[in-house]
Structures are given as structure tokens and as C-alpha cells.
Design an enzyme around this catalytic site. Sequence first.
Site, PDB file in Angstrom:
ATOM      1  CE1 TYR A 185      -3.610  -2.488  -0.195  1.00 52.74           C
ATOM      2  CE2 TYR A 185      -2.648  -3.444   1.787  1.00 52.74           C
ATOM      3  CZ  TYR A 185      -3.530  -3.522   0.719  1.00 52.74           C
ATOM      4  OH  TYR A 185      -4.319  -4.634   0.563  1.00 52.74           O
ATOM      5  N   GLY A 322      -3.849 -14.040  12.626  1.00 46.69           N
ATOM      6  CA  GLY A 322      -4.919 -13.647  11.739  1.00 46.69           C
ATOM      7  C   GLY A 322      -6.044 -14.647  11.624  1.00 46.69           C
TER       8      GLY A 322
END
Length: 368
Positions: A185, A322
Site C-alpha cells: 500500500y 490472523g
Amino acid sequence: MTPQPRPEKLFTPLTLGALQLSNRLVMAPLTRTRTEPDGVPTDLHVEYYRQRASLGLIVTEGTWPIIEGRTWMGQPGLQTPEQIAGWHRVADAVHEAGGRIVAQIMHGGRISHPSITGTGRTVAPSALAAPGEIRTADGGKAALPVPEALTGGEIPSIIEGFVTAARNAVEAGLDGVEIHAANGYLVHQFLGKASNQRTDEYGGSPANRARLAIEILTAVAEAIGAERTGLRISPEHNIQGVVEDDQEDLAATYTALAEGLAPLGLAFVDILHVEPSGTLVQQFRKTVQAPVILNSGFSVNTTRSEAIDLVRNGHADAVAVGRAVIANPDLVARWHEGATENAPDPSTFYVGGAHGYTDYPTLEQGAA
């Protein structure tokens, strides 16, 4: 009297800056795309995060600081009064359940589409498209577009966007923020030589490519306190076109980043790397002089034994998990007891609704 065995360090308290954690298990930031187009957290978000409050720390899914930084439809923001109010409800629920939660602030940069940003463009350090496709606002798919290269005059507004979002997170009652400089990103795009071909003070040398991340973290720390500010990086993850395969440049870039951040006294650095106990990660940890949360990978499931070993052996202060947290809202209890786990259902990761989001059973409720 028989001495009692010492508890595994993974399940003991930890202080990260201003954050007092009841254990060293951290909920990794997880994209779930459950908001409406307005980016406001809903009742579903409140329940989802509340269910997972027994984790020592929750890092939220990536939230956009400004609309031009939105990557996915269904992604929440931290810009509007309605979004701030929505996150306040989430923070209140987590705190009432005894947890701690920080917002991950994420500007997607070139990983977006004009139909998603609503601004007619996407932006990046350089006018280079990332590989692959993205789901657009109408539900179809399109190639990731060529972004506009940010001008030097626009960079201060990017920094200010992160600062304002951090202030908004504190206003919403969240315990702090994590700046997303990983996974391809915007901030990672500046760090990477393959995605950053600028010739100004934000490109070229490793130190120049690390400059934006350092300036953002410095400004955010000044605004809300370094003790409430964290960073996420994923060196060598080689994802979404940010390829870091030059080992000399890789080491120089992350050394420059760590040296630039060390004086701040950050609350934590959250590192995603396939070799969390390896030289690159551990050298960064030593140089940055901040507690480190480690995550062993994106496509692999961190196991109980791996998490225990990382903390027991002193390689990590805490471990981020996660997929196991997606499927097991009471993961701390399950791992503490050595109980069986629910299996995550990937088909539900990025779709709307409660199924695969808030309906995984706890130990008390029985197996799925």
C-alpha cells in the site's frame, strides 16, 4: 508443597507504550469488507470486535484516512463524523469487555480504482500501475490503473491525512493507531525501489524512500503521543508489485527506516515476515528500539506452538495472529487450554453479513 509451573510468557501481561495488555496475543489487522459505501462501522463490527476482546490487543482492519486512500468497497474509514461515531461504539464495546484496540490507518495508494476513491484518480509515488485486477465500485473487475504520481506539494496533505485520522481514532475512544507501511500500500510503495522511481527527496536512495514513513510516524506521534503510535511493515513480502529482492537495498532501506524511527519511542512495531526470528527482522527490532509484535506470514496459519516459541525464546514481545482469530473469537482461552480450534472458512472472508464473521462458536457454545 509442590511448586506451580510458571505460565507461558505468551499468556502474561505486556506494556506497549500507553497500552496495558492482559496477554501477548494480538489480533492482526484483517480486511473483512463489511461496511456500506459510507464506510461507517455497523452493529456487526461492534459485535465482531467485542467477541475478540480477550486478545491482548486488537488491531482493526485497515481504515482509510481520506477517501482518496480507500482501497476496497466495504472498507471502513476514519474521516467523517459518522465514521468516528461508529468506531466509538466499537471501542466502547471492546473496553467494556476488558480489551484494548488500536486503529490501523491505511492509505491504499495505487491499489485502488477511481470508482472506489470517487476522486477520479488513484495516487502513488510514481506513475506505475501495480499488477493484477481490483473489484470496482459496480462489482466488476478491472486492471489496476496507472496512478498519478504525487507531487512534492501534495505530500504534506498525505501526512496531514494520517495525522487527522489518528486524532479521529483517539476522539473515537480507540487506544491508539498503527500506521500501515506494509503489503504494497501507499507507504510501502514509497519504501520499495520497484514502485518508487522518484528523483526528489522522497525517492532514489534508501534513506529518501524511507522519508515519508518517518515523517508520517513523527507527525502522528507528535499529535497523539508516541506511546499510542505503532507501525506495521512487511519487508521482503513481495506483494502487489512492491518487490524487495535486492538484499543490499532491502537491508539499507529498513536500516534507514529503523534509525529514523528510533528516537520517537514508538509503542510498538508490528512486523510481518516469513522468518520472524531471522537476521533482517531481529536487526530491525534492535535498531528501532521499540517493542515488536511478530507475524510469521500472510498465507500460513500461525500455530500455538510457534507463537509460544517466538515469545518464550525472546524473538518477539507479542505475536499477531490472523486466520485463527477469525475462526476463534476465544482464541486466548483455546490456546491457553490447548483446546481444539474452529477451522476458518475463506469463502466468507470478504463477503457481507454475519456468516463467517460473528457466528463462529466459542468453546462454551460447542464445536461448529
